[in-house]
Design a protein around this motif. Structure first.
Motif, PDB file in Angstrom:
ATOM      1  N   ASP A 100      40.837  39.813  44.265  1.00 23.57           N
ATOM      2  CA  ASP A 100      39.835  38.821  44.635  1.00 23.57           C
ATOM      3  C   ASP A 100      39.183  38.261  43.376  1.00 23.57           C
ATOM      4  O   ASP A 100      39.204  38.890  42.310  1.00 23.57           O
ATOM      5  N   ASP A 103      35.952  40.525  41.821  1.00 20.04           N
ATOM      6  CA  ASP A 103      36.002  41.966  41.629  1.00 20.04           C
ATOM      7  C   ASP A 103      36.548  42.295  40.242  1.00 20.04           C
ATOM      8  O   ASP A 103      36.965  41.405  39.496  1.00 20.04           O
ATOM      9  N   LEU A 131      37.587  52.375  45.933  1.00 19.93           N
ATOM     10  CA  LEU A 131      36.899  51.399  45.099  1.00 19.93           C
ATOM     11  C   LEU A 131      35.425  51.764  44.962  1.00 19.93           C
ATOM     12  O   LEU A 131      34.893  52.559  45.735  1.00 19.93           O
ATOM     13  N   GLU A 133      31.698  50.129  44.967  1.00 19.06           N
ATOM     14  CA  GLU A 133      30.860  48.979  45.250  1.00 19.06           C
ATOM     15  C   GLU A 133      29.785  48.882  44.160  1.00 19.06           C
ATOM     16  O   GLU A 133      29.173  49.888  43.805  1.00 19.06           O
ATOM     17  N   ASN A 183      41.342  49.325  51.354  1.00 20.51           N
ATOM     18  CA  ASN A 183      40.389  48.409  50.749  1.00 20.51           C
ATOM     19  C   ASN A 183      41.200  47.202  50.275  1.00 20.51           C
ATOM     20  O   ASN A 183      41.931  47.301  49.280  1.00 20.51           O
ATOM     21  N   PRO A 185      41.073  44.452  48.515  1.00 16.49           N
ATOM     22  CA  PRO A 185      41.261  43.932  47.155  1.00 16.49           C
ATOM     23  C   PRO A 185      42.033  44.873  46.241  1.00 16.49           C
ATOM     24  O   PRO A 185      42.307  44.523  45.092  1.00 16.49           O
ATOM     25  N   THR A 186      42.368  46.067  46.734  1.00 19.72           N
ATOM     26  CA  THR A 186      43.045  47.053  45.886  1.00 19.72           C
ATOM     27  C   THR A 186      44.540  47.140  46.132  1.00 19.72           C
ATOM     28  O   THR A 186      45.228  47.884  45.427  1.00 19.72           O
ATOM     29  N   VAL A 230      39.286  49.837  41.479  1.00 15.10           N
ATOM     30  CA  VAL A 230      38.697  48.494  41.513  1.00 15.10           C
ATOM     31  C   VAL A 230      37.198  48.626  41.703  1.00 15.10           C
ATOM     32  O   VAL A 230      36.724  49.503  42.431  1.00 15.10           O
ATOM     33  N   ARG A 231      36.448  47.761  41.007  1.00 17.73           N
ATOM     34  CA  ARG A 231      35.006  47.642  41.240  1.00 17.73           C
ATOM     35  C   ARG A 231      34.775  46.401  42.095  1.00 17.73           C
ATOM     36  O   ARG A 231      35.157  45.299  41.715  1.00 17.73           O
ATOM     37  N   TYR A 232      34.158  46.605  43.257  1.00 19.59           N
ATOM     38  CA  TYR A 232      33.998  45.587  44.299  1.00 19.59           C
ATOM     39  C   TYR A 232      32.575  45.076  44.292  1.00 19.59           C
ATOM     40  O   TYR A 232      31.635  45.833  44.516  1.00 19.59           O
ATOM     41  N   ARG A 233      32.429  43.784  44.027  1.00 15.77           N
ATOM     42  CA  ARG A 233      31.106  43.194  43.897  1.00 15.77           C
ATOM     43  C   ARG A 233      30.456  43.019  45.268  1.00 15.77           C
ATOM     44  O   ARG A 233      31.028  42.377  46.163  1.00 15.77           O
TER      45      ARG A 233
END
Length: 303
Positions: A100, A103, A131, A133, A183, A185-186, A230-233
């Motif tokens: 995404d 992220d 991930l 958040e 998740n 986006p991962t 992944v770090r999810y905004r």
């Protein structure tokens, strides 16, 4: 595997008018030249017209990327499902990673995930991960200039929670009857497995979940890495987007599809409509508490 570096793969990254140019730059950088195993190409899908600042960011990334970029510029906003299908059609490789535009991929993300897909008797068709958040950070117009620590938490950012999905195929198949087992986006997947499942289909805000159920139903082997990659905004509207009338309508459509396709039983259909539909309808504060209690855990203390 096809060699020490493994099988080449494509990175699929859709962008639309509400995305932040600064967040996009950081997301792109984290998934390309900061990776220990970078993609062979980036397929960058512009879903309709975008503001001038975002258009400039797209042009800049295309021109300066250390990884070749394939641009797919849709003349009108068609929605995420169409954007992803158009992007998949332009991917050169069987293995495709999703990303995404806001992220952050940790630098070892693909080095950890790709070996589970690119060879061996236990190879998978779709692999996700846990991930983190997070929220906060520098002012939006400054993010693109921040030399972040290869995807780690930046100055002023707070890790809010860790979202860890089920690990093995059987547990993933069970979870999928009630909740998305990945998740989104991962994920990294095989294009052939996506095509076998019928590809992305239009269902606002639930496109990925519907695809995952059909992939599992058509025999895709699934796994999730238990470490966050992944770090999810999480912005101010994150929990608002998980509810409301539009998403409630999509939820009811999804549940009708799942039972009609034989993926869920009539009893599971009733449970899902009551529980998931009710979750979409409750006030945002209660939705946040319920989601955090069921699907996330607190991050480890930094002390």
């Amino acid at each position: 595997m096809s060699g020490p570096a493994g099988e080449p793969f494509s990175l699929l990254l859709p962008v639309y008018r509400r995305d932040s140019p600064a967040f996009l730059r950081r997301a792109f950088r984290s998934a390309t030249h900061l990776q220990t195993r970078p993609p062979a190409e980036v397929v960058l899908v512009r879903d309709g017209p975008v503001p001038d600042a975002l258009a400039r960011a797209l042009d800049e990334l295309t021109a300066t990327s250390s990884v070749p970029v394939v641009r797919v510029d849709l003349p009108a906003n068609r929605g995420l499902a169409v954007a992803l299908e158009e992007g998949l059609a332009r991917c050169s490789h069987e293995l495709v990673a999703r990303m995404d535009a806001d992220d952050v991929s940790l630098p070892h993300r693909f080095a950890v995930q790709l070996p589970l897909l690119d060879g061996g008797v236990d190879t998978c068709d779709v692999v996700g991960s846990a991930l983190e958040e997070f929220s906060g950070g520098p002012a939006e117009d400054a993010v693109g200039e921040v030399d972040d620590d290869e995807g780690a938490a930046g100055a002023g950012e707070t890790t809010l929670a860790v979202r860890t999905p089920p690990a093995g195929h059987d547990a993933i198949a069970v979870r999928a009857r009630f909740h998305s087992p990945f998740n989104h986006p991962t994920v990294v997947y095989r294009r052939s497995a996506v095509a076998r499942a019928g590809g992305y289909r239009d269902l606002p805000l639930l496109e990925d979940y519907w695809l995952f159920t059909r992939m599992i139903a058509t025999g895709a082997k699934a796994a999730n890495v238990q470490q966050p990659l992944v770090r999810y905004r999480v912005g101010a509207g994150a929990y608002a987007r998980r509810g409301g009338l539009r998403l409630l309508r999509s939820e009811l459509v999804l549940q009708r599809h799942l039972v009609a396709e034989g993926f869920t039983t009539p009893a599971q259909f009733v449970r899902n409509v009551l529980v998931r539909g009710g979750y979409r309808a409750v006030p945002q504060g209660l939705r946040r508490l319920a989601y955090r209690a069921v699907f996330t855990r607190r991050p480890p203390s930094s002390s």
